[in-house]
Scaffold this motif. Sequence first.
Motif, PDB file in Angstrom:
ATOM      1  N   THR A  81       0.824  -1.337   0.031  1.00  0.00           N
ATOM      2  CA  THR A  81      -0.139   0.044  -0.163  1.00  0.00           C
ATOM      3  C   THR A  81       0.930   1.342   0.141  1.00  0.00           C
ATOM      4  N   ASN A  82       0.415   2.510   0.020  1.00  0.00           N
ATOM      5  CA  ASN A  82       1.025   3.710  -0.040  1.00  0.00           C
ATOM      6  C   ASN A  82       2.042   3.904   1.188  1.00  0.00           C
ATOM      7  N   GLU A  83       1.463   3.305   2.180  1.00  0.00           N
ATOM      8  CA  GLU A  83       2.149   3.330   3.440  1.00  0.00           C
ATOM      9  C   GLU A  83       3.580   2.644   3.191  1.00  0.00           C
ATOM     10  N   PHE A  84       3.640   1.382   2.606  1.00  0.00           N
ATOM     11  CA  PHE A  84       4.795   1.015   2.356  1.00  0.00           C
ATOM     12  C   PHE A  84       5.666   1.868   1.475  1.00  0.00           C
ATOM     13  N   ILE A  85       5.249   2.267   0.345  1.00  0.00           N
ATOM     14  CA  ILE A  85       5.980   2.999  -0.821  1.00  0.00           C
ATOM     15  C   ILE A  85       6.360   4.428   0.018  1.00  0.00           C
ATOM     16  N   ASP A  86       5.545   5.043   0.944  1.00  0.00           N
ATOM     17  CA  ASP A  86       6.279   5.999   1.830  1.00  0.00           C
ATOM     18  C   ASP A  86       7.370   6.215   2.562  1.00  0.00           C
ATOM     19  N   VAL A  87       7.879   4.880   2.881  1.00  0.00           N
ATOM     20  CA  VAL A  87       9.001   4.622   3.412  1.00  0.00           C
ATOM     21  C   VAL A  87      10.106   4.303   2.472  1.00  0.00           C
ATOM     22  N   CYS A  88       9.995   4.040   1.485  1.00  0.00           N
ATOM     23  CA  CYS A  88      11.178   3.497   0.434  1.00  0.00           C
ATOM     24  C   CYS A  88      11.852   4.740   0.189  1.00  0.00           C
ATOM     25  N   LYS A  89      13.322   4.307  -0.123  1.00  0.00           N
ATOM     26  CA  LYS A  89      14.286   5.552  -0.682  1.00  0.00           C
ATOM     27  C   LYS A  89      13.564   6.162  -1.796  1.00  0.00           C
ATOM     28  N   ASN A  90      13.679   7.384  -1.885  1.00  0.00           N
ATOM     29  CA  ASN A  90      12.926   8.175  -3.432  1.00  0.00           C
ATOM     30  C   ASN A  90      13.924   7.668  -4.701  1.00  0.00           C
ATOM     31  N   ASP A  91      14.996   7.286  -4.494  1.00  0.00           N
ATOM     32  CA  ASP A  91      15.628   6.658  -5.641  1.00  0.00           C
ATOM     33  C   ASP A  91      15.819   5.270  -5.808  1.00  0.00           C
ATOM     34  N   ALA A  92      14.851   4.506  -4.933  1.00  0.00           N
ATOM     35  CA  ALA A  92      14.945   3.216  -5.110  1.00  0.00           C
ATOM     36  C   ALA A  92      14.627   2.615  -6.422  1.00  0.00           C
ATOM     37  N   ILE A  93      14.979   1.432  -6.645  1.00  0.00           N
ATOM     38  CA  ILE A  93      14.585   0.838  -8.132  1.00  0.00           C
ATOM     39  C   ILE A  93      13.531  -0.285  -7.846  1.00  0.00           C
ATOM     40  N   TYR A  94      12.413  -0.406  -7.990  1.00  0.00           N
ATOM     41  CA  TYR A  94      11.602  -1.495  -8.012  1.00  0.00           C
ATOM     42  C   TYR A  94      11.305  -2.223  -9.211  1.00  0.00           C
ATOM     43  N   ILE A  95      11.527  -3.622  -9.089  1.00  0.00           N
ATOM     44  CA  ILE A  95      11.324  -4.478 -10.142  1.00  0.00           C
ATOM     45  C   ILE A  95      10.157  -5.647 -10.113  1.00  0.00           C
ATOM     46  N   GLU A  96       9.341  -5.320 -10.984  1.00  0.00           N
ATOM     47  CA  GLU A  96       7.946  -6.062 -10.595  1.00  0.00           C
ATOM     48  C   GLU A  96       8.105  -7.422 -11.272  1.00  0.00           C
ATOM     49  N   LEU A  97       8.339  -8.763 -10.960  1.00  0.00           N
ATOM     50  CA  LEU A  97       8.341  -9.794 -11.347  1.00  0.00           C
ATOM     51  C   LEU A  97       6.948 -10.519 -11.407  1.00  0.00           C
ATOM     52  N   ALA A  98       6.234 -10.130 -10.294  1.00  0.00           N
ATOM     53  CA  ALA A  98       5.155 -11.133 -10.290  1.00  0.00           C
ATOM     54  C   ALA A  98       4.001 -10.679 -11.425  1.00  0.00           C
ATOM     55  N   SER A  99       3.445 -11.559 -11.680  1.00  0.00           N
ATOM     56  CA  SER A  99       2.183 -11.329 -12.885  1.00  0.00           C
ATOM     57  C   SER A  99       1.125 -10.384 -12.275  1.00  0.00           C
ATOM     58  N   ASN A 100       0.540  -9.829 -13.437  1.00  0.00           N
ATOM     59  CA  ASN A 100      -0.630  -8.815 -13.065  1.00  0.00           C
ATOM     60  C   ASN A 100      -1.484  -9.284 -11.798  1.00  0.00           C
ATOM     61  N   PRO A 101      -1.737  -8.431 -11.135  1.00  0.00           N
ATOM     62  CA  PRO A 101      -1.459  -6.914 -10.828  1.00  0.00           C
ATOM     63  C   PRO A 101      -0.383  -6.631 -10.286  1.00  0.00           C
ATOM     64  N   GLY A 102       0.684  -7.527  -9.946  1.00  0.00           N
ATOM     65  CA  GLY A 102       1.807  -7.277  -9.157  1.00  0.00           C
ATOM     66  C   GLY A 102       1.424  -6.939  -7.758  1.00  0.00           C
ATOM     67  N   GLY A 103       2.665  -6.337  -7.058  1.00  0.00           N
ATOM     68  CA  GLY A 103       2.620  -6.078  -5.467  1.00  0.00           C
ATOM     69  C   GLY A 103       2.255  -4.878  -5.126  1.00  0.00           C
ATOM     70  N   ILE A 104       2.185  -3.879  -6.101  1.00  0.00           N
ATOM     71  CA  ILE A 104       1.928  -2.436  -5.671  1.00  0.00           C
ATOM     72  C   ILE A 104       0.424  -2.096  -5.950  1.00  0.00           C
ATOM     73  N   VAL A 105      -0.308  -1.463  -4.987  1.00  0.00           N
ATOM     74  CA  VAL A 105      -1.493  -1.082  -4.997  1.00  0.00           C
ATOM     75  C   VAL A 105      -1.832   0.021  -5.809  1.00  0.00           C
ATOM     76  N   ASP A 106      -0.748   1.110  -5.732  1.00  0.00           N
ATOM     77  CA  ASP A 106      -0.884   2.342  -6.765  1.00  0.00           C
ATOM     78  C   ASP A 106       0.242   2.714  -7.304  1.00  0.00           C
ATOM     79  N   VAL A 107       0.456   2.202  -8.458  1.00  0.00           N
ATOM     80  CA  VAL A 107       1.554   2.246  -9.132  1.00  0.00           C
ATOM     81  C   VAL A 107       1.998   3.630  -9.485  1.00  0.00           C
ATOM     82  N   GLU A 108       0.810   4.347  -9.926  1.00  0.00           N
ATOM     83  CA  GLU A 108       1.128   5.945 -10.330  1.00  0.00           C
ATOM     84  C   GLU A 108       1.609   6.714  -9.089  1.00  0.00           C
ATOM     85  N   TYR A 109       1.396   6.323  -8.009  1.00  0.00           N
ATOM     86  CA  TYR A 109       1.602   7.029  -6.810  1.00  0.00           C
ATOM     87  C   TYR A 109       3.247   6.718  -6.415  1.00  0.00           C
ATOM     88  N   THR A 110       3.549   5.524  -6.640  1.00  0.00           N
ATOM     89  CA  THR A 110       5.022   5.050  -6.554  1.00  0.00           C
ATOM     90  C   THR A 110       5.882   5.943  -7.476  1.00  0.00           C
TER      91      THR A 110
END
Length: 293
Positions: free
Chosen positions: A226-255
């Motif tokens: 959720t966005n709460e998890f995204i909020d604590v990530c480093k701003n320049d982190a690289i997130y690689i989505e391997l899982a099939s759709n819909p993946g692990g992130i709730v709000d990709v645009e927010y990320t």
Amino acid sequence: MEVCALNQFSVGIVGGDLRFVRLCEILCANGIKTCVYALNHPDIPETANIITSLEEINQCSYVIGPIPFSRDGKNLFTPLSNVSVSIEMFMQNVTNPFLCLSVLNNQLIEALNKRNLKFVDLMEMDEIAILNAIPTAEGAIQYAMQNSEITLNESNCIVLGFGRCGKILANKLKGIGANVYVEARSTADLAFISTYDYIPVPLPKLKNVLNKFDFIFNTIPIQILTNEFIDVCKNDAIYIELASNPGGIVDVEYTKNKGIQYIPAPGLPGKIAPKTAAKILYHGLEIIIKEGM
Ligand code: NAP
């Protein structure tokens, strides 16, 4: 045990990426009668029977569908063809062969069962999914290297999930010299993670450590971030989505808006190692045919 020769059988290929072209080459080289639909490529051997109507594929003993079976939930994944094959059309027309499909959700499984179609999800077969995890891990590392300005060596990496892809990826990242953290939810997995010398992260503690990571590799096929998890990530982190759709992130645009590099990485075996991926599929088909499915 009765040994059956594969060339007694015919295989139909419907759609798919370059790995299916390579699979077609292997099947033809082994003298297996191969029909192809919705797959165009100059490397398709002359001995393959390129068919123009989906109904004709019914003559095959086995039909292998694309990986994933569908990306949009409506049509089969046919990136190398202009022909569009709807799921509905496929299920109505391909009723006789044993279907070797991939990445099936509950809705698709229900629809297949309702029509009494015989099928297997290839990606649920460990013999295929575990071997496939190798090109997947190599591809994930390739994408990480291509998209970053730092080395993986000495970087902080977390692998979310310790299933087939998670295990192999963690192992390869360790070999490259990354500081490897692995998230899991079962106590057994967390114990194995420690044993292998990675740093275990129990799922409930994930939010507390997410600010450490240069690279986040997700293999969990459920939107837990959720966005709460995204909020604590480093701003320049690289997130690689391997899982099939819909993946692990709730709000990709927010990320993305937060500045995190969001890198979708679907179908890596077909993209980075289509020949290897085709060999793995052929191995899976051999098992299916020999077991008389
Ligand atoms: P897997 O062996 O089933 O592993 C899935 C992992 O996700 C397990 O660690 C599982 O934990 C965890 N998980 C599942 N549901 C969870 C939840 N609700 N909360 C927390 N953790 C959860 O699957 P896999 O073969 O590694 O494949 C992983 C994903 O990658 C799949 O979506 C697959 O389709 C995809 N894939 C992609 C590529 C590519 O090229 N991008 C290639 C191969 C596979 P538990 O064991 O505790 O359930």
